[in-house]
Write a protein that holds these residues in place. Sequence first.
Motif, PDB file in Angstrom:
ATOM      1  N   UNK A  27      44.162  30.897  34.248  1.00 34.65           N
ATOM      2  CA  UNK A  27      43.396  31.999  34.029  1.00 34.65           C
ATOM      3  C   UNK A  27      42.719  33.007  34.968  1.00 34.65           C
ATOM      4  N   UNK A  28      42.637  32.413  36.196  1.00 32.90           N
ATOM      5  CA  UNK A  28      42.124  33.362  37.132  1.00 32.90           C
ATOM      6  C   UNK A  28      43.029  34.062  37.973  1.00 32.90           C
ATOM      7  N   UNK A  29      44.258  34.200  37.561  1.00 31.46           N
ATOM      8  CA  UNK A  29      45.258  35.162  38.137  1.00 31.46           C
ATOM      9  C   UNK A  29      46.187  35.779  37.071  1.00 31.46           C
ATOM     10  N   UNK A  76      38.632  37.709  44.661  1.00 34.37           N
ATOM     11  CA  UNK A  76      38.385  36.394  43.719  1.00 34.37           C
ATOM     12  C   UNK A  76      38.749  35.228  44.602  1.00 34.37           C
ATOM     13  N   UNK A  77      37.733  34.264  44.770  1.00 35.18           N
ATOM     14  CA  UNK A  77      37.889  33.062  45.557  1.00 35.18           C
ATOM     15  C   UNK A  77      38.453  32.162  44.616  1.00 35.18           C
ATOM     16  N   UNK A  78      38.650  32.492  43.384  1.00 36.26           N
ATOM     17  CA  UNK A  78      39.401  31.488  42.436  1.00 36.26           C
ATOM     18  C   UNK A  78      41.073  31.809  42.566  1.00 36.26           C
ATOM     19  N   UNK A  79      41.241  33.170  42.745  1.00 38.90           N
ATOM     20  CA  UNK A  79      42.467  33.442  42.727  1.00 38.90           C
ATOM     21  C   UNK A  79      42.889  33.034  44.131  1.00 38.90           C
ATOM     22  N   UNK A  80      42.285  33.183  45.236  1.00 42.29           N
ATOM     23  CA  UNK A  80      42.555  32.603  46.530  1.00 42.29           C
ATOM     24  C   UNK A  80      42.813  31.235  46.465  1.00 42.29           C
ATOM     25  N   UNK A 124      39.606  41.709  36.198  1.00 45.59           N
ATOM     26  CA  UNK A 124      39.560  42.080  37.680  1.00 45.59           C
ATOM     27  C   UNK A 124      41.039  42.365  38.051  1.00 45.59           C
ATOM     28  N   UNK A 125      41.920  41.747  37.601  1.00 46.12           N
ATOM     29  CA  UNK A 125      43.488  41.800  38.101  1.00 46.12           C
ATOM     30  C   UNK A 125      44.133  42.742  37.381  1.00 46.12           C
ATOM     31  N   UNK A 126      43.563  43.555  36.424  1.00 43.54           N
ATOM     32  CA  UNK A 126      44.191  44.521  35.586  1.00 43.54           C
ATOM     33  C   UNK A 126      43.511  45.909  35.900  1.00 43.54           C
ATOM     34  N   UNK A 127      42.259  45.957  35.972  1.00 41.94           N
ATOM     35  CA  UNK A 127      41.485  47.242  35.737  1.00 41.94           C
ATOM     36  C   UNK A 127      41.473  48.055  36.672  1.00 41.94           C
ATOM     37  N   UNK A 175      49.071  41.017  52.339  1.00 42.33           N
ATOM     38  CA  UNK A 175      49.256  41.142  50.850  1.00 42.33           C
ATOM     39  C   UNK A 175      47.770  41.338  50.208  1.00 42.33           C
ATOM     40  N   UNK A 176      47.595  42.530  49.881  1.00 43.32           N
ATOM     41  CA  UNK A 176      46.340  42.982  49.066  1.00 43.32           C
ATOM     42  C   UNK A 176      46.160  42.668  47.910  1.00 43.32           C
ATOM     43  N   UNK A 177      45.228  41.802  47.423  1.00 43.31           N
ATOM     44  CA  UNK A 177      45.098  41.400  46.000  1.00 43.31           C
ATOM     45  C   UNK A 177      46.334  40.477  45.776  1.00 43.31           C
TER      46      UNK A 177
END
Length: 280
Positions: free
Chosen positions: A88-90, A145-149, A209-212, A118-120
């Motif tokens: 759910x973090x990505x 987002x560290x969780x995405x990383x 955060x990944x959409x807006x 690759x940005x984001x």
Amino acid sequence: MNYSQILKKGENLLKKNNIKNPYLDTELILSKVIKKEREEILLNPNNKLNNKDIIKFKNYLIRRKKKEPIAYILGHKYFWKHKFFTNKFVLIPRPDTELVIEEALKFLPDDNSKKILDIGTGSGCILLSVLKERPKCRGTAIDISIKAINVAKTNAKLHQLENKINFINIDIDKYNSNNYDLIISNPPYINSIDLNRLDDDIKFHEPKLALSGGSDGFRNIEKVIVKSKKLLKINGKLILEIGHKQKDKSIQILKKNGFYINKLSKDLSGKDRCVVSTRL
Ligand code: GLN
């Protein structure tokens, strides 16, 4: 209860709750529970489930009933040619984003070692897919987002690419290492009105955060373009995914920042989705 009985129950429950692909999702969940391919289910409809598995099945099914995307429940999604770990973090990798890969590969000759940013990066699906095809290239993956990383790192390990990528948890505004040959990005680009109109699956489960993209949807597109101008080599390429109503303004921002527009490509449903440009 056997496979065919539990499938029927699951399908009915999801159908009642207006889930789009009730049979397929139920089958995918069962296949995860019994840790077997879907073919196995089809071939052995009378196999029985043990109690532990029945409970697991019910728990996953309830998550799907509450509209949690199947990719989060299964923990993976296929994209381009590979399987990516997703949580759910990505953002869940989308088929439309494969356009970015197609365009990137055209710019990367087989035998050349180019530097890619690759940005984001999110799940890392874009950069990892490109690097799988072009083993001589190297990349940097950044995400706020560290969780995405962490998800992207997991995926890099899964695909044996961890030594080719530098992962950095940073806001693009603060990143200043330059000289990239290619920048790829699928920035969050949905405006606040459209954000509210998304399907519940997306709206309530994928990371905002990944959409807006802010009130007009261009906040991150603009950030990426302005920064790419500084981070790219002269003649370096920027390959950007955009929303289907964002073509004109994206081109305008690119031109204002000294980019030449090479190409616009359309997604699978014929909508403008990807801009290829060159830093002059
Ligand atoms: N780069 C990732 C993808 O395309 C994440 C994009 C995002 O979070 N906006 O799936």
